[in-house]
Enzyme design. Sequence first.
Site, mmCIF file in Angstrom:
data_model
loop_
_atom_site.group_PDB
_atom_site.id
_atom_site.type_symbol
_atom_site.label_atom_id
_atom_site.label_comp_id
_atom_site.label_asym_id
_atom_site.label_seq_id
_atom_site.Cartn_x
_atom_site.Cartn_y
_atom_site.Cartn_z
ATOM 1 C CB SER A 42 -0.922 -0.119 1.216
ATOM 2 O OG SER A 42 -1.013 0.993 1.967
ATOM 3 C CG HIS A 157 -1.587 -5.039 4.294
ATOM 4 N ND1 HIS A 157 -1.227 -4.264 5.367
ATOM 5 C CD2 HIS A 157 -0.888 -4.546 3.223
ATOM 6 C CE1 HIS A 157 -0.363 -3.345 4.978
ATOM 7 N NE2 HIS A 157 -0.147 -3.498 3.681
ATOM 8 C CD GLU A 166 -1.179 -1.404 8.818
ATOM 9 O OE1 GLU A 166 -0.661 -1.042 9.887
ATOM 10 O OE2 GLU A 166 -0.635 -1.293 7.710
ATOM 11 C CD GLU A 208 1.555 -4.843 7.970
ATOM 12 O OE1 GLU A 208 1.040 -4.433 9.028
ATOM 13 O OE2 GLU A 208 2.132 -4.077 7.159
ATOM 14 C CG ASP A 243 -2.358 2.517 8.182
ATOM 15 O OD1 ASP A 243 -2.954 3.497 7.677
ATOM 16 O OD2 ASP A 243 -1.324 2.021 7.692
ATOM 17 C CD GLU A 284 -0.007 4.408 9.532
ATOM 18 O OE1 GLU A 284 0.092 3.814 10.632
ATOM 19 O OE2 GLU A 284 0.566 4.003 8.508
ATOM 20 C CG ASP A 310 2.450 5.271 5.863
ATOM 21 O OD1 ASP A 310 3.568 5.526 5.382
ATOM 22 O OD2 ASP A 310 1.932 4.142 5.750
ATOM 23 C CE LYS A 335 5.207 2.268 6.105
ATOM 24 N NZ LYS A 335 4.029 2.364 5.195
ATOM 25 C CG HIS A 363 6.262 -3.805 9.746
ATOM 26 N ND1 HIS A 363 5.651 -5.011 9.935
ATOM 27 C CD2 HIS A 363 5.245 -2.883 9.843
ATOM 28 C CE1 HIS A 363 4.353 -4.841 10.118
ATOM 29 N NE2 HIS A 363 4.086 -3.572 10.084
ATOM 30 C CE LYS A 386 1.740 0.541 11.044
ATOM 31 N NZ LYS A 386 1.121 1.206 9.859
HETATM 32 P P1 PGA Z 1 2.764 -1.220 3.040
HETATM 33 O O1 PGA Z 1 1.727 -0.615 4.095
HETATM 34 O O2 PGA Z 1 3.987 -1.662 3.729
HETATM 35 O O3 PGA Z 1 1.966 -2.335 2.404
HETATM 36 O O4 PGA Z 1 3.010 -0.114 2.054
HETATM 37 C C1 PGA Z 1 1.985 -0.353 5.399
HETATM 38 C C2 PGA Z 1 1.288 0.889 5.835
HETATM 39 O O5 PGA Z 1 0.468 1.483 5.096
HETATM 40 O O6 PGA Z 1 1.554 1.365 6.929
HETATM 41 ZN ZN ZN Z 2 0.191 3.183 6.665
#
Ligand code: PGA
Ligand code: ZN
Length: 411
Positions: A42, A157, A166, A208, A243, A284, A310, A335, A363, A386
Amino acid sequence: MTKISRVSASEIRDSRGNPTLSVTVACEDGSQGTFDVPSGASTGRYEAFELRDGEGPQSHVLKAIANVKGEINGALLGVAVTEQKKIDDILCALDGTKEKSRLGGNALIGASVAAAKAAATSDKLELFVYLRKLVRIAPSEREFPFLYMNVINGGKHAKTRLMFQEYMIVPQTESPQEAVSIGKDFLAALEKEIVKDYGAQALVIGDEGGIALDVEDPETPLKLLNEVRDSLPNPHSVRFALDVAASSFFQHNHYRIGEKKLSREELLERIASYTTAYNLLSVEDPFEENDFTSFSALTRSVPQTKVVGDDLTTTNEARVREAIDKHCIGAVIIKPNQIGTLSETLATMALARANGIECIISHRSGETLDSFISDLAFAFSVFGIKVGAPRAKERLVKMERLITIESLQNT
Ligand code: PGA
Ligand code: ZN
């Protein structure tokens, strides 16, 4: 001060089974560091470019590997491995594009983090100690981050009707050891509840490690989490976080949830009501990645909950600055592979913290067995990390590294 003697790479598989890179930086003194690069599903529109040989996440990364072994190796040969900023400047200049699309953000972050690991080894320092030498970040009140554990997976996911991505539990302790044990107990209790309500066939696992619950109403998982929490010996031991990853279901100016099309105002109203009803610690990406205005409206309307960027911010200094100036966020997701080099990641963290914005290291949904992010989180005493559900090995290694660091502090 040892110099880089070789940068190499090979193809490995991430937790979804997709190809990714393992990059190694070797030095003249024999020390070396390896970084296994993760991959998102994502991904935000403003992220560094992930170079693949063809279309789609299953395609190989042989071009990115060739870039590491060729141009990147050539450019970093003989550079002092402890000169992280110089290394990252060389990488950015060599690539020459804004999105790191020529050599690949995946190739660059691999070399960048592998260099830091090699330098820590050469200096005989724990990685988190070495990282602290690279940048000055305003101190925080915490020692260990809150562990954000994603126990119900939706959005990109999971292959279900659930649009919010999430549903996370956040154990209310500073001890990673205790947090993992609270998380495991919670997950076991949640599974029991799901089997009771939906049958054993509902225990499908998402990317995840959480459960991919096939429900449409985004409030249903929150109700479920609440029930489980109320059954715990200590219901105050966890809080919840979301999220939404709203960009992934934003179409034609509406947020699409099943048959319903919500306007930004309607989504804001819903999310604000969830934050109060479920006492959410953070939310988020509640809106799509360009809607700074709605982020700041939510920040004003739920002062007790942290609104987190994010996809909005993509670990990018300029976007984080815009989010700060417009009062959009109380915390930001960090990230390293979203921006492409370690120095840029650290600069974004420093900017956030200097402005009173919390950092939550994260992550990716396609992970490797690398635990670099745990050292990064501890090095700068960030607010959260996370790490997915305490089940799959690629998630557990991050938690285990924090537990190891915890035991190092107590010896
Ligand atoms: P992604 O998503 O690692 O699949 O991009 C994680 C997130 O949106 O926090
Ligand atoms: Zn996110």
